[in-house]
Write an enzyme that holds these catalytic residues in place. Sequence first.
Site, PDB file in Angstrom:
ATOM      1  N   ASP A  12      -8.567  -2.344   1.778  1.00  0.00           N
ATOM      2  CA  ASP A  12      -7.207  -2.746   1.489  1.00  0.00           C
ATOM      3  C   ASP A  12      -6.545  -2.207   0.220  1.00  0.00           C
ATOM      4  O   ASP A  12      -7.142  -1.813  -0.479  1.00  0.00           O
ATOM      5  CB  ASP A  12      -7.055  -4.407   1.760  1.00  0.00           C
ATOM      6  CG  ASP A  12      -5.634  -4.640   1.958  1.00  0.00           C
ATOM      7  OD1 ASP A  12      -5.205  -4.469   3.128  1.00  0.00           O
ATOM      8  OD2 ASP A  12      -5.041  -5.088   1.047  1.00  0.00           O
ATOM      9  N   GLU A  14      -3.054  -2.519  -1.993  1.00  0.00           N
ATOM     10  CA  GLU A  14      -1.431  -2.760  -2.366  1.00  0.00           C
ATOM     11  C   GLU A  14      -0.853  -1.556  -3.130  1.00  0.00           C
ATOM     12  O   GLU A  14      -1.410  -0.781  -4.081  1.00  0.00           O
ATOM     13  CB  GLU A  14      -1.607  -4.063  -3.493  1.00  0.00           C
ATOM     14  CG  GLU A  14      -2.242  -5.263  -2.618  1.00  0.00           C
ATOM     15  CD  GLU A  14      -1.740  -5.863  -1.378  1.00  0.00           C
ATOM     16  OE1 GLU A  14      -0.423  -5.586  -1.237  1.00  0.00           O
ATOM     17  OE2 GLU A  14      -2.619  -6.526  -0.728  1.00  0.00           O
ATOM     18  N   HIS A  62       2.738  -8.958  -3.047  1.00  0.00           N
ATOM     19  CA  HIS A  62       1.452  -9.049  -3.997  1.00  0.00           C
ATOM     20  C   HIS A  62       1.684  -9.454  -5.479  1.00  0.00           C
ATOM     21  O   HIS A  62       0.815  -9.856  -6.177  1.00  0.00           O
ATOM     22  CB  HIS A  62       0.891  -7.579  -3.895  1.00  0.00           C
ATOM     23  CG  HIS A  62       1.766  -6.433  -4.377  1.00  0.00           C
ATOM     24  ND1 HIS A  62       2.426  -6.377  -5.593  1.00  0.00           N
ATOM     25  CD2 HIS A  62       2.059  -5.551  -3.706  1.00  0.00           C
ATOM     26  CE1 HIS A  62       2.920  -5.274  -5.671  1.00  0.00           C
ATOM     27  NE2 HIS A  62       2.780  -4.670  -4.689  1.00  0.00           N
ATOM     28  N   HIS A 154      -0.477 -11.482  -1.341  1.00  0.00           N
ATOM     29  CA  HIS A 154      -1.492 -10.747  -0.972  1.00  0.00           C
ATOM     30  C   HIS A 154      -2.390  -9.985  -2.027  1.00  0.00           C
ATOM     31  O   HIS A 154      -1.709  -9.827  -3.178  1.00  0.00           O
ATOM     32  CB  HIS A 154      -0.915  -9.389  -0.216  1.00  0.00           C
ATOM     33  CG  HIS A 154      -0.453  -9.917   1.190  1.00  0.00           C
ATOM     34  ND1 HIS A 154      -1.126  -9.335   2.317  1.00  0.00           N
ATOM     35  CD2 HIS A 154       0.521 -10.749   1.638  1.00  0.00           C
ATOM     36  CE1 HIS A 154      -0.284  -9.818   3.414  1.00  0.00           C
ATOM     37  NE2 HIS A 154       0.395 -10.683   3.089  1.00  0.00           N
ATOM     38  N   ASP A 159      -7.711  -9.477   0.483  1.00  0.00           N
ATOM     39  CA  ASP A 159      -7.559  -9.200   1.975  1.00  0.00           C
ATOM     40  C   ASP A 159      -8.654  -8.239   2.549  1.00  0.00           C
ATOM     41  O   ASP A 159      -8.972  -8.356   3.724  1.00  0.00           O
ATOM     42  CB  ASP A 159      -6.325  -8.263   2.178  1.00  0.00           C
ATOM     43  CG  ASP A 159      -5.089  -8.987   1.603  1.00  0.00           C
ATOM     44  OD1 ASP A 159      -4.937 -10.357   1.848  1.00  0.00           O
ATOM     45  OD2 ASP A 159      -3.567  -8.546   2.015  1.00  0.00           O
TER      46      ASP A 159
END
Length: 209
Positions: A12, A14, A62, A154, A159
């Site tokens: 994942d 960000e 985030h 997040h 995640d």
Amino acid sequence: MEGTGMRTISLDSETTGGSPKSGDRACEIGLVEMVDGRRTGRSWRSYFNPNYKVHFGALRVHGLTNAFLRDKPFFQDRADEILDFIDGAPCKAHNARFDRDVLINEFVVTGLEIPKIEFYDTIPMAKQLLRGGRFKLDILVDRLGITAPDRKLHGALLDAEILGMVVEKFEDMRPGFVAQYINSNPCLNLLPKFIEMADVECGLGPQFS
């Protein structure tokens, strides 16, 4: 297919915003190792100085501010660690095209060689196992009865871990499912379309074999 020893990576990212094509950059990447659809306990995570303004919409998701990211390493300083951790394993991500775009774009904009990484999307995986409904990660957690960590914001590693928990539920429902899916479905194209179209103009160097 159970017990194949297949190693995969849940991934994942960000970012500073929703469009690598428009200049958005990675500010965190998280990787979680899985074997036969089960987390092994090995993971990798780094924040990055994106050298690009974090948009307000992304900040709300985030919470990673430019002030927090300012002293973090640049992507090119840790790119080898990412490739060492992946080590040729297929990568799974939820809405994998976005995470592929983010990661491959980082290699392009930092002038690094583009690695050959196989990406598989866990949304069509979920659609094979679950009837109808919605397939966002948070919704899948509820649908599958997973007790996941609280997530007010997040995080890439968080995640990726939650995605790993979802994949473990897939394996509970159909043992050997992850290996079966990967062996019977093509991975995503290596290059995002916006990079593929600019390939000649960007003068991309040779890819890793």
